[in-house]
Write a protein that holds these residues in place. Sequence first.
Motif, mmCIF file in Angstrom:
data_model
loop_
_atom_site.group_PDB
_atom_site.id
_atom_site.type_symbol
_atom_site.label_atom_id
_atom_site.label_comp_id
_atom_site.label_asym_id
_atom_site.label_seq_id
_atom_site.Cartn_x
_atom_site.Cartn_y
_atom_site.Cartn_z
ATOM 1 N N GLU A 129 -5.070 7.400 2.866
ATOM 2 C CA GLU A 129 -5.611 6.559 2.553
ATOM 3 C C GLU A 129 -7.499 7.487 2.357
ATOM 4 O O GLU A 129 -8.693 7.423 1.806
ATOM 5 C CB GLU A 129 -5.736 5.532 3.282
ATOM 6 N N SER A 130 -7.445 8.810 3.338
ATOM 7 C CA SER A 130 -8.440 9.094 3.882
ATOM 8 C C SER A 130 -8.158 10.509 3.458
ATOM 9 O O SER A 130 -9.442 11.683 3.441
ATOM 10 C CB SER A 130 -8.704 8.980 5.337
ATOM 11 N N THR A 133 1.971 3.303 -3.075
ATOM 12 C CA THR A 133 1.529 4.808 -3.642
ATOM 13 C C THR A 133 1.207 6.100 -2.916
ATOM 14 O O THR A 133 0.750 6.765 -3.367
ATOM 15 C CB THR A 133 -0.209 4.292 -3.738
ATOM 16 N N THR A 148 1.156 -1.452 -0.181
ATOM 17 C CA THR A 148 -0.079 0.218 0.169
ATOM 18 C C THR A 148 0.940 1.716 -0.163
ATOM 19 O O THR A 148 0.289 1.794 -0.345
ATOM 20 C CB THR A 148 -1.046 -0.062 1.288
ATOM 21 N N ILE A 181 -0.083 4.854 6.974
ATOM 22 C CA ILE A 181 -1.642 4.879 5.725
ATOM 23 C C ILE A 181 -2.596 5.406 6.181
ATOM 24 O O ILE A 181 -2.754 5.385 4.858
ATOM 25 C CB ILE A 181 -1.180 3.341 5.826
ATOM 26 N N ASN A 182 -3.162 5.368 6.604
ATOM 27 C CA ASN A 182 -5.170 5.442 6.874
ATOM 28 C C ASN A 182 -4.827 7.424 6.450
ATOM 29 O O ASN A 182 -5.676 7.445 6.137
ATOM 30 C CB ASN A 182 -5.068 5.239 8.391
#
Length: 299
Positions: free
Chosen positions: A297-298, A172, A169, A293-294
């Motif tokens: 992603e958000s 990206t 992940t 990562i969160n």
Amino acid sequence: MLDGRSINTISWFALVIATILTSFPVWSQQVREAGTVATLDFAIAETLFAVQDLPVAMGGVSNYQSWTEDDSLPPNLVDIGSNPQPNKELLSTLNLNTILIPLQYAYLKDDLSSIAPVAQLSPYNTSPLSGWEKMIAFTKEIGTHTERKPEVHQLIANADDRMNHLRDTATTLPQPLLLMQFLDTRHVRVYGRNSLPGIILEQLGLRNAWDGPSSRWGISTIGIGELFNMEAHFVVVDTSHLPSRRTTQENVMASELWGQLPSVRAGNTTLLDADFWVFGAIPSAILFADSLINAFESK
């Protein structure tokens, strides 16, 4: 021939022996569970929480909770005061197996050794190992001192699995990343290669924009003006949940200086939830990786 008194005496002894025999397993279990590990370091403490079920005595409990917002600390946790000056009277009343202290508190070793065996350890040391290797070695040391080697190996294995899962992940995410924290309206702390954020960036295959000098903990203090020359995506460790830091963060992010930075003008900034201890060990490393990562992603 036994009289009534003799029979009563024998019955009484039999009762005593039976009571001792039936209670012995419970007594031995209580003794085994009574041993406490004391620590004056948050990285050690969070590792203890993850690998053992014995009671923990810890300094600076309220500071740790304030930073990490962790409401799941063990119910049998004993607060032994401040880390630099622990409550030695309280420590002396505990059934301590060992006291684990960080390298910077070496001056306390001789004094605390009169209470229980003392060991010094830290994942932030001058070893030639990589940052992640030092974290693993540090965690194994804790397993040795607490006789929790199987639990420690499981913690390490789980961490490796989590990193492998997040690595795909992470490809990206924009690069390079500059991890920072506001200190005042003119200065930021940046996290280099040997810091917890820097170690995890390397584990995730991400480039750290800061390659300048740093301390043993992998941090440096620079002026906000120096960020004009940094071509990177800024990741700001969000400390707005701390009353002492909230105003500083708000003032900096609303300032003209901050708004003029090329990365800020281009929208290349991300706030990162600080639910981890920035000088922590494997438990905080995993929280940081997930939080990073969160955060993207958000967006």
